[in-house]
Design a protein around this motif. Structure first.
Motif, PDB file in Angstrom:
ATOM      1  N   MET A   1      30.636-100.018-103.164  1.00  0.00           N
ATOM      2  CA  MET A   1      31.692 -99.937-102.180  1.00  0.00           C
ATOM      3  C   MET A   1      31.252-100.991-100.874  1.00  0.00           C
ATOM      4  N   VAL A   2      30.007-100.861-100.633  1.00  0.00           N
ATOM      5  CA  VAL A   2      29.297-102.078 -99.731  1.00  0.00           C
ATOM      6  C   VAL A   2      29.398-103.382-100.267  1.00  0.00           C
ATOM      7  N   SER A   3      29.237-103.575-101.726  1.00  0.00           N
ATOM      8  CA  SER A   3      29.342-104.739-102.349  1.00  0.00           C
ATOM      9  C   SER A   3      30.757-105.319-102.065  1.00  0.00           C
ATOM     10  N   ALA A   4      31.801-104.422-102.330  1.00  0.00           N
ATOM     11  CA  ALA A   4      33.032-104.786-102.246  1.00  0.00           C
ATOM     12  C   ALA A   4      33.754-104.994-100.826  1.00  0.00           C
TER      13      ALA A   4
ATOM     14  N   VAL B   1      22.787-106.547-100.022  1.00  0.00           N
ATOM     15  CA  VAL B   1      21.709-106.903 -99.253  1.00  0.00           C
ATOM     16  C   VAL B   1      20.910-105.583 -98.598  1.00  0.00           C
ATOM     17  N   VAL B   2      19.735-105.618 -98.963  1.00  0.00           N
ATOM     18  CA  VAL B   2      18.858-104.315 -98.247  1.00  0.00           C
ATOM     19  C   VAL B   2      18.028-104.785 -97.145  1.00  0.00           C
ATOM     20  N   ARG B   3      18.201-104.272 -95.897  1.00  0.00           N
ATOM     21  CA  ARG B   3      17.183-104.617 -94.766  1.00  0.00           C
ATOM     22  C   ARG B   3      16.693-103.247 -94.309  1.00  0.00           C
TER      23      ARG B   3
ATOM     24  N   LEU C   1      17.015 -97.315 -95.984  1.00  0.00           N
ATOM     25  CA  LEU C   1      17.333 -98.656 -95.673  1.00  0.00           C
ATOM     26  C   LEU C   1      18.848 -99.039 -95.603  1.00  0.00           C
ATOM     27  N   LEU C   2      19.094-100.022 -94.674  1.00  0.00           N
ATOM     28  CA  LEU C   2      20.614-100.475 -94.447  1.00  0.00           C
ATOM     29  C   LEU C   2      20.942-101.278 -95.842  1.00  0.00           C
ATOM     30  N   ALA C   3      22.081-100.988 -96.123  1.00  0.00           N
ATOM     31  CA  ALA C   3      23.051-101.631 -97.469  1.00  0.00           C
ATOM     32  C   ALA C   3      24.074-102.229 -96.754  1.00  0.00           C
ATOM     33  N   LEU C   4      24.068-103.676 -96.876  1.00  0.00           N
ATOM     34  CA  LEU C   4      24.892-104.794 -96.235  1.00  0.00           C
ATOM     35  C   LEU C   4      25.407-105.585 -97.353  1.00  0.00           C
ATOM     36  N   PRO C   5      26.786-106.091 -97.064  1.00  0.00           N
ATOM     37  CA  PRO C   5      27.583-106.852 -97.740  1.00  0.00           C
ATOM     38  C   PRO C   5      26.552-108.367 -98.173  1.00  0.00           C
ATOM     39  N   GLU C   6      26.993-108.993 -98.819  1.00  0.00           N
ATOM     40  CA  GLU C   6      26.396-110.388 -99.294  1.00  0.00           C
ATOM     41  C   GLU C   6      26.510-111.263 -98.169  1.00  0.00           C
ATOM     42  N   THR C   7      27.338-111.145 -97.303  1.00  0.00           N
ATOM     43  CA  THR C   7      27.503-112.066 -96.083  1.00  0.00           C
ATOM     44  C   THR C   7      26.197-111.935 -94.971  1.00  0.00           C
ATOM     45  N   TRP C   8      25.376-110.958 -95.156  1.00  0.00           N
ATOM     46  CA  TRP C   8      24.173-110.640 -94.488  1.00  0.00           C
ATOM     47  C   TRP C   8      22.977-111.303 -95.286  1.00  0.00           C
TER      48      TRP C   8
END
Length: 296
Positions: free
Chosen positions: A235-238, A258-260, A172-179
């Motif tokens: 690190m993704v979260s940051a 965010v996981v998508r 899965l893709l790990a993305l920052p909260e902006t997503w």
């Protein structure tokens, strides 16, 4: 009488190619390995090794003995297994090589269940990445290995071992909260300008990211390499980048990300249990693999 430990060293020399590699695999010095080979030559009465330049090569007699060694060592393991299993109830020690995410989520609970059913079983975990776990089973340090491969990064099959798939999970893709507002799969081409975070322990993680992104026409900017999924997610979260994580990899992290699913070809990780052919009937191995088989 030929010593089985020396035969095992000779077999590993045929597989690994150098004295140093054999010494490292068995926790010996190169000098000690060389002495063992000299003793083996005296035992069999023929020259097994020849020095060509700075490398050691098997003589034709050495090659023939390696072929015999495969049969002899397999038979010795089968004899030990047969004697241990006069009573079919599992007992004794089992050493398992495994990577951390699977060990935390599935191997530890399986071990607890096995020990509850069979109190005389003692199980030891060796945390190793997949290539090292396979070698640990081959050279006898472990009896069972849990390894993984990615669907876009196939690995040479361990044809000399018996393999059983126990799990397939999504990457899965790990993305920052902006997503957070995004719904559905995310096309990787939208991440062409992002920094990427990949695993540092083996090349497969980098290759997975590169091959997945190549399908969308770009090379990912890999700016960070780490060996822990919790750290990757933090690190993704940051806001330091994006990355690919297996479903198990996010289970034990509290990082807010965010996981998508990635768009395009589905990305997955397959987990296999591997053992030597002589051990497939071992009650110890069967008890553990039967527990793990329930995951699929």
């Amino acid at each position: 009488m030929i010593d089985l430990a020396r035969l095992r060293l000779l077999r590993e020399l045929a597989r690994r190619g150098t004295m140093t590699a054999v010494a490292n695999a068995f926790g010996l010095t190169s000098s000690a390995v060389s002495q063992q080979f000299a003793t083996l030559e005296r035992e069999v009465g023929v020259v097994l090794l020849e020095h060509i330049g700075r490398r050691v090569h098997l003589t034709p007699e050495g090659v023939r003995l390696v072929a015999h060694a495969e049969v002899i060592l397999e038979a010795a393991e089968e004899a030990e297994r047969d004697l241990r299993t006069v009573r079919r109830k599992p007992r004794g020690e089992l050493e398992i090589a495994c990577f951390s995410t699977f060990a935390k989520a599935h191997l530890l609970p399986a071990i607890v269940r096995v020990r509850e059913r069979f109190p005389l079983v003692r199980i030891f975990i060796r945390e190793l990445e997949s290539p090292d776990a396979i070698e640990a089973v081959r050279d006898g340090r472990c009896q069972l290995a849990l390894t993984f491969t990615y669907n876009l990064v196939p690995r040479d099959s361990a044809a000399d071992l018996v393999s059983q798939q126990v799990l397939e999970e999504s990457m899965l893709l790990a993305l920052p909260e902006t997503w957070r507002s995004e719904r559905g799969p995310i096309s990787l081409e939208r991440l062409a300008r992002e920094s990427w975070i990949v695993g540092s322990r083996q090349a497969d993680d980098r290759l997975l990211a590169e091959r997945a992104c190549a399908a969308f026409g770009f090379v990912p900017r890999i700016n960070h390499t780490v060996d822990d999924y919790d750290l990757l997610l933090r690190m993704v979260s940051a806001g330091l980048g994006v990355g690919l994580v297996p479903d198990l990899g996010r289970r034990f992290s509290s990082a807010k990300v965010v996981v998508r699913k990635p768009g395009g070809t589905a990305l997955s990780r397959q987990v296999h249990a591997l053992t030597r052919g002589a051990l497939t009937g071992s009650p110890l191995v069967l008890a553990m693999t039967s527990e793990l088989a329930n995951l699929t």
